[in-house]
Design an enzyme around this catalytic site. Structure first.
Site, PDB file in Angstrom:
ATOM      1  N   GLY A  87       6.095   3.925  -8.921  1.00 47.01           N
ATOM      2  CA  GLY A  87       7.458   4.108  -9.406  1.00 47.01           C
ATOM      3  C   GLY A  87       8.354   3.002  -8.908  1.00 47.01           C
ATOM      4  O   GLY A  87       8.314   2.635  -7.731  1.00 47.01           O
TER       5      GLY A  87
ATOM      6  N   VAL B 181       0.862  -1.182   0.000  1.00 44.48           N
ATOM      7  CA  VAL B 181       0.000   0.000   0.000  1.00 44.48           C
ATOM      8  C   VAL B 181       0.900   1.233   0.000  1.00 44.48           C
ATOM      9  O   VAL B 181       1.748   1.384   0.870  1.00 44.48           O
ATOM     10  CB  VAL B 181      -0.917   0.039   1.250  1.00 44.48           C
ATOM     11  CG1 VAL B 181      -1.825   1.262   1.179  1.00 44.48           C
ATOM     12  CG2 VAL B 181      -1.725  -1.230   1.372  1.00 44.48           C
TER      13      VAL B 181
ATOM     14  N   ALA C  16       3.297   2.249  -2.123  1.00 40.40           N
ATOM     15  CA  ALA C  16       4.690   2.093  -2.564  1.00 40.40           C
ATOM     16  C   ALA C  16       5.612   2.201  -1.362  1.00 40.40           C
ATOM     17  O   ALA C  16       5.529   1.393  -0.448  1.00 40.40           O
ATOM     18  CB  ALA C  16       5.034   3.100  -3.662  1.00 40.40           C
TER      19      ALA C  16
ATOM     20  N   LYS D  66      -6.126  -2.471  -1.325  1.00 38.79           N
ATOM     21  CA  LYS D  66      -5.270  -1.690  -0.438  1.00 38.79           C
ATOM     22  C   LYS D  66      -6.032  -1.222   0.798  1.00 38.79           C
ATOM     23  O   LYS D  66      -5.501  -1.217   1.914  1.00 38.79           O
ATOM     24  CB  LYS D  66      -4.692  -0.497  -1.192  1.00 38.79           C
ATOM     25  CG  LYS D  66      -3.666  -0.888  -2.256  1.00 38.79           C
ATOM     26  CD  LYS D  66      -3.207   0.314  -3.074  1.00 38.79           C
ATOM     27  CE  LYS D  66      -2.155  -0.096  -4.097  1.00 38.79           C
ATOM     28  NZ  LYS D  66      -1.736   1.035  -4.966  1.00 38.79           N
TER      29      LYS D  66
END
Length: 781
Positions: free
Chosen positions: A761, A570, A572, A643
């Site tokens: 990312g 959750v 990143a 999440k």
């Protein structure tokens, strides 16, 4: 041929409930022809020893009291376990045996060995009777029919034949431990705690495949787990170290236990009869396991210097005092470590050849690989002096150091020693699953992390997994050249092979790092836990699985003292899971969490102002790699729903995925069909968003796709979908691509706690996995 010889100690048979537990183990783990070696139940042998001592002291009142105690204890077990005629027969037999004991005592004809043998006889007879009552064909076997000694030496050929004759191939054979007979048929004992020895002897004579020693601990630990919380359970221990530990007082395995297994292929495992599902410790031949580090403590020990000690005398003395003994040579002199209560007996037996050098000593022994002993000796003595414990005697050998002093080593000092001497020598094996964008970055960052991680443990990557291919090296892979190794050496694998390879790893700690998005791989987590692996997950499936499966996983992890980190599942690399745990651990009560937990949906909603059709933004995000290959997976909101469920469970809520209301970020009809069908009808998505944006604009608000969970008066509301937020709300000013978590609690009521930052990312996600790994290593420490 016997398949397995099982051995159960006194603690495993200490009550009727424990007999029930042992019977269940027998039912689940034996087949016809197998053998069960038993010790006397509970403290029966200690009680019989007290009876013998009282008899020798001619203390008739004590003798009478102890006999009554024995009668009550054995009678209680019989009455709780057996029924009907079985119970009456057992009670009558016990009554007759106690009457014989009384007669022998009154005639001054009582002998020690036959007296002590009663404990094992009673255990074997009762367990066999109880198994028969459960419908299992079982027979009790008196080991005096199996093992014959001549002047203390086993008659191997005779014993092998006797075992062949007496051990039934059609029954479960419940055999008395600890006792044997001499050539005249007199009872002899195999030494205190000799039932382990009985089990391995029986295994060697019957050509068994395995011996399972069932104890009250889960296996062989680096030190006493009852005294040191972070004691390490070893999956494998070599026989040489196990033998040395037995001589130095480690209670898990006892002296002589391993000698019958020499030059055999018989497998020896140590298991817990109190936790049958816990993975065992396997005691293996030299070369099949690396040498480990151990600390064992000693109390009330006397140190004797002995002249002209012959090779067989140590065994004779051990037999005499019913206790294992350790001897060594220092500066040309021979020394014996003797329990204080047995010193007089040993000195008398040696008839002037023994002198007490030090008495009433305590201390510890550190057993370790030869290369480590010198350094560990210096560290141990220095640490003890820091604790105002000054060694009186130090014996350093190739594979251990013995430190004796006046003060006992308490749990606090033992924990310090363990942290300094044992934890520093441990190794952590890493299995990385998932070699995509995040996985590749994680491995590229790992080399720089090794220096920080290795300050606590030796860290090695032993396996890399991608889809159905695996690169595996038990000694460690080079993370700088893994791509080349993968190209040349990666092989296909299946579940069974993967689990077998992980099971063979001889490391103190193992961690599986899951950077996949595979639900199938997450379903292997219980198997990894069974193999004592810690878990780190970027994968969301395990955290959102069916609640009973999830809770069982949590329970199994806790029972094995294993850790599970999943902060990147959750947000990143954002520390949301850490924050929730810290708030709750500090006494706060969280009543609401709302936010945007998807980098993709954050980018889409924050970028949308009506100037460009929403479907064009979706295609643009797809081209930039922000979305799944089919962006409808993102638009469905299912990722956000998962999440939010992970966060809910972090709050201790027993929710299922379907308990969270879900409204997708697209019209329902666009979810059906192919991606091409979506493209052909993308104007429906544009019209959908125009309408939603117009409704928000009419309220001077903007559209955001959020997840929210609210707790009011014990009731839970959880939903994922589009909401309209005021332009001064923190959600409205969210930077495209960022995640945000807005937390309200008892302490953060009017002014919420906000955690915001990149929500996607590969670099930040890989960094989050490294954060979890660093946390894991420090918590192992």
């Amino acid at each position: 041929m016997v398949n397995i010889v099982h051995k159960f100690g006194g603690s495993s048979l200490s009550s009727a409930d424990r007999y029930h537990a042992v019977a269940n183990i027998v039912l689940a783990n034996t087949e016809q022809g197998d053998c069960i070696v038993v010790s006397a139940s509970g403290k029966t042998t200690d009680t019989l020893v007290k009876l013998w001592q009282s008899y020798q002291q001619q203390d008739s009142q004590a003798v009478s009291d102890i006999l009554l105690l024995i009668d009550n204890n054995q009678r209680a077990l019989i009455e709780q376990l057996l029924t009907g005629q079985n119970k009456q027969q057992a009670l009558a037999q016990l009554k007759d045996e106690l009457a014989v004991l009384n007669e022998l005592i009154s005639q001054q004809q009582l002998l020690e060995a036959p007296l002590l043998a009663h404990g094992e006889v009673w255990s074997a007879r009762l367990l066999a009777a109880y198994l028969n009552q459960l419908g299992v064909d079982a027979q009790d076997v008196d080991a005096r029919q199996l093992f014959t000694l001549n002047d203390g030496q086993l008659l191997h050929q005779k014993n092998q034949q006797q075992c062949s004759d007496a051990i039934s191939k059609t029954h479960i054979n419940v055999v008395t431990g600890f006792i044997a007979a001499d050539c005249q048929g007199n009872t002899v004992t195999l030494g205190r705690n000799g039932s382990d020895y009985s089990a391995t002897l029986l295994a060697s004579y019957t050509f068994a495949k395995q011996v399972s020693i069932w104890t009250d601990t889960q296996g062989v630990f680096s030190t006493d787990p009852r005294k040191v919380k972070n004691a390490v359970k070893y999956a494998k221990v070599c026989r040489e170290q196990a033998n040395l530990l037995a001589r130095l007082g480690n209670p898990v395995l006892h002296a002589k236990t391993l000698s019958p297994l020499k030059d055999t292929e018989i497998k020896l495992v140590v298991r817990s009869s109190f936790d049958c599902d816990a993975t065992p410790t396997e005691v293996v031949k030299e070369g099949y396991s690396k040498a480990k580090r151990f600390i064992t403590t000693l109390d009330n020990i006397d140190l004797l210097r002995v002249d002209k000690l012959s090779g067989g005398e140590v065994g004779e003395l051990s037999q005499l005092i019913q206790h294992s003994l350790h001897h060594f040579t220092k500066d040309g002199d021979t020394y014996l470590l003797v329990p204080g209560q047995s010193t007089h007996q040993v000195v008398s037996h040696l008839a002037g050849r023994a002198n007490i050098v030090e008495s009433n000593l305590s201390g510890c022994a550190v057993v370790a690989p030869t290369a480590d002993v010198i350094a560990l000796t210096e560290q141990a003595t220095a640490l003890l002096k820091e604790q105002s414990i000054h060694p009186r005697f130090v014996q350093q050998d190739d594979n251990y150091v013995l430190i004796l002093n006046d003060q006992a080593i308490d749990s606090d000092v033992l924990t310090l020693l363990h942290d300094k001497l044992v934890n520093k020598g441990q190794e952590l094996a890493i299995i990385v699953a998932g070699l995509g964008n995040v996985g590749e970055v994680f491995l590229s960052q790992l080399q720089a992390q090794f220096a920080r991680l290795s300050a606590q443990y030796k860290v090695k990557v032993v396996a890399l997994l991608r889809s159905k291919q695996m690169l595996f090296s038990a000694s460690g892979l080079n993370t700088e050249t893994w791509q080349e190794q993968w190209h040349n050496e990666a092989q296909s694998y299946d579940k069974a092979e993967l689990l077998a390879r992980i099971n063979e790893l001889d490391y103190e700690h193992k961690v599986v790092i899951d950077i996949t998005a595979s639900e199938a791989f997450s379903q292997l987590y219980p198997d990894f836990v069974e193999l004592n692996c810690h878990l780190i997950s970027a994968n969301k499936y395990a955290g959102t699985a069916e609640n009973s499966w999830y809770q069982n996983l949590r329970t199994n992890l806790a029972e094995r003292n294993l850790l599970w980190r999943y902060n990147t599942s959750v947000g990143a690399g954002l520390p949301i899971n850490f924050a929730l745990a810290d708030l709750q651990n500090s006494g706060d009560s969280i009543n609401r969490i709302e936010g945007v937990f998807s980098g993709t949906l954050s980018w889409l909603c924050s970028s949308y102002d009506g100037s460009v059709p929403f479907s064009d933004l979706v295609l643009q995000a797809q081209q930039m790699g922000y979305t799944e290959p089919d962006p409808r997976e993102d638009l469905s909101g299912r990722d956000m729903q998962r999440k939010l469920l992970i966060l809910a469970r972090d709050l201790g809520l027993d929710l299922e995925l379907d308990d969270i209301a879900l409204t997708p970020l697209m019209p329902e009809q666009l979810a059906a069909g192919s991606w091409q069908d979506f493209l052909a009808n993308k104007q429906l998505l544009d019209e959908f968003m125009i309408e939603k944006a117009a409704q928000a604009g009419a309220e001077d608000k903007v559209v955001r796709y959020t997840g929210a969970i609210t707790l009011v008066d014990g009731k839970v509301q959880a939903q994922v979908g589009l909401v309209n937020v005021g332009k001064d709300d923190v959600l409205a000013s969210l930077k495209p691509g960022d995640n945000i978590f807005v937390i309200n609690s008892q302490w953060y009521t009017d002014n919420a706690l906000v955690i915001q930052g990149p929500g996607a990312g590969k670099e930040v996600t890989a960094a989050g996995v490294h954060s979890d790994l660093y946390w894991l290593v420090n918590n192992l420490k």
